[in-house]
Design an enzyme around this catalytic site. Structure first.
Site, mmCIF file in Angstrom:
data_model
loop_
_atom_site.group_PDB
_atom_site.id
_atom_site.type_symbol
_atom_site.label_atom_id
_atom_site.label_comp_id
_atom_site.label_asym_id
_atom_site.label_seq_id
_atom_site.Cartn_x
_atom_site.Cartn_y
_atom_site.Cartn_z
ATOM 1 N N ARG A 16 21.288 8.668 0.345
ATOM 2 C CA ARG A 16 22.022 9.355 -0.702
ATOM 3 C C ARG A 16 21.807 10.847 -0.557
ATOM 4 O O ARG A 16 20.838 11.292 0.067
ATOM 5 C CB ARG A 16 21.582 8.887 -2.095
ATOM 6 C CG ARG A 16 20.187 9.306 -2.541
ATOM 7 C CD ARG A 16 19.883 8.735 -3.910
ATOM 8 N NE ARG A 16 18.538 9.041 -4.379
ATOM 9 C CZ ARG A 16 18.228 10.067 -5.173
ATOM 10 N NH1 ARG A 16 19.181 10.910 -5.534
ATOM 11 N NH2 ARG A 16 16.997 10.266 -5.585
ATOM 12 N N GLY A 197 22.226 17.744 2.646
ATOM 13 C CA GLY A 197 22.117 17.736 4.099
ATOM 14 C C GLY A 197 20.711 17.581 4.619
ATOM 15 O O GLY A 197 20.410 17.939 5.761
ATOM 16 N N ARG A 198 19.829 17.064 3.804
ATOM 17 C CA ARG A 198 18.417 16.886 4.167
ATOM 18 C C ARG A 198 17.703 18.209 4.428
ATOM 19 O O ARG A 198 16.632 18.235 5.040
ATOM 20 C CB ARG A 198 18.264 15.957 5.394
ATOM 21 C CG ARG A 198 18.753 14.519 5.176
ATOM 22 C CD ARG A 198 17.980 13.860 4.045
ATOM 23 N NE ARG A 198 18.271 12.461 3.869
ATOM 24 C CZ ARG A 198 19.157 11.966 3.001
ATOM 25 N NH1 ARG A 198 19.865 12.795 2.255
ATOM 26 N NH2 ARG A 198 19.342 10.676 2.892
ATOM 27 N N MET A 199 18.272 19.308 3.949
ATOM 28 C CA MET A 199 17.612 20.608 4.055
ATOM 29 C C MET A 199 16.766 20.829 2.798
ATOM 30 O O MET A 199 16.985 21.738 1.993
ATOM 31 C CB MET A 199 18.650 21.721 4.227
ATOM 32 C CG MET A 199 19.414 21.641 5.530
ATOM 33 S SD MET A 199 18.332 21.878 6.973
ATOM 34 C CE MET A 199 18.005 23.636 6.827
ATOM 35 N N HIS A 200 15.790 19.969 2.629
ATOM 36 C CA HIS A 200 14.984 19.950 1.420
ATOM 37 C C HIS A 200 14.104 21.199 1.295
ATOM 38 O O HIS A 200 13.754 21.839 2.290
ATOM 39 C CB HIS A 200 14.093 18.713 1.407
ATOM 40 C CG HIS A 200 14.819 17.439 1.670
ATOM 41 N ND1 HIS A 200 15.917 17.047 0.948
ATOM 42 C CD2 HIS A 200 14.608 16.455 2.597
ATOM 43 C CE1 HIS A 200 16.347 15.873 1.392
ATOM 44 N NE2 HIS A 200 15.568 15.500 2.391
#
Length: 219
Positions: A16, A197-200
């Protein structure tokens, strides 16, 4: 997504997007305990289930790890407090290897907090003070259960509980010698905020002789 299509998805396909909030180094507190307290208050205000549940990871002297969920029961400048049976697996492992890690995960807020540090036992008076606050049934359970030991059946466990209940009938229940609290003194705390975008965002604190060093980690 229909129930049928969801059931057909493989584990590798489960994902997600995270898009609620951001976490900037310039906006966090100088002290990680203050930052944790702020996040915890927000999670509590959001009415999250078991907001104080945390994964506790311990290890043997041979570095063989184990993890389980326990409940945070106190926090201050010294660290994070929890309680357990000293004879449990976690209790035994903390005795031989006093280094441990905690992890909080609050999915609705897309946040997690990872904590690493050294663990020490709380004083008997501190453990007793907390034990007095527990419901009577929980006190009896602490006496009846030899945590992490093998039992032949559920019936045996229930029998032990009833025996303890009868033993302390109409009596005050003292804190057991084999039960008490632990304090994890943090050396490293990481705050993770999910982003698109998983750029946490990952902001980490590490303790030094002069205070806390704060830096960003790549996601």
């Amino acid at each position: 997504m229909t129930e049928d299509s969801r059931s057909k998805k493989s584990i590798a396909e489960l994902r997600r997007e995270y898009s609620q909030q951001a976490l900037a180094k310039s906006e966090v507190c100088e002290n990680p305990i203050d930052q944790f307290t702020e996040w915890f208050k927000q999670a509590f205000s959001a009415d999250l289930l078991d907001v104080n549940a945390m994964t506790l990871s311990t290890a043997t002297k041979q570095a063989k790890p184990s993890s389980r969920i326990v409940l945070l029961k106190g926090i201050d400048e010294s660290g994070f407090r929890f309680y357990t049976n000293y004879g449990s697996r976690k209790g035994r492992e903390l005795k031989e290897n006093p280094h441990a890690a905690l992890c909080f995960y609050w999915p609705p807020l897309e946040r997690q907090v990872r904590i690493e540090g050294k663990v020490e036992r709380l004083s008997r008076s501190a453990s007793g003070d907390y034990f007095e606050q527990r419901p009577r049934e929980s006190k009896l359970g602490a006496w009846a259960s030899k945590q992490s030991s093998q039992v032949s059946s559920r019936e045996e466990l229930e029998k032990q509980f009833q025996e303890i209940k009868q033993k302390f009938k109409n009596k005050e229940i003292p804190v057991p010698d084999f039960w008490g609290g632990f304090l994890l003194r943090p050396q490293r705390i990481e705050f993770w905020q999910g982003r698109e975008g998983r750029m946490h965002d990952r902001i980490c604190y590490e303790k030094s002789d002069t205070g806390w060093n704060i830096f960003r980690l790549a996601p």
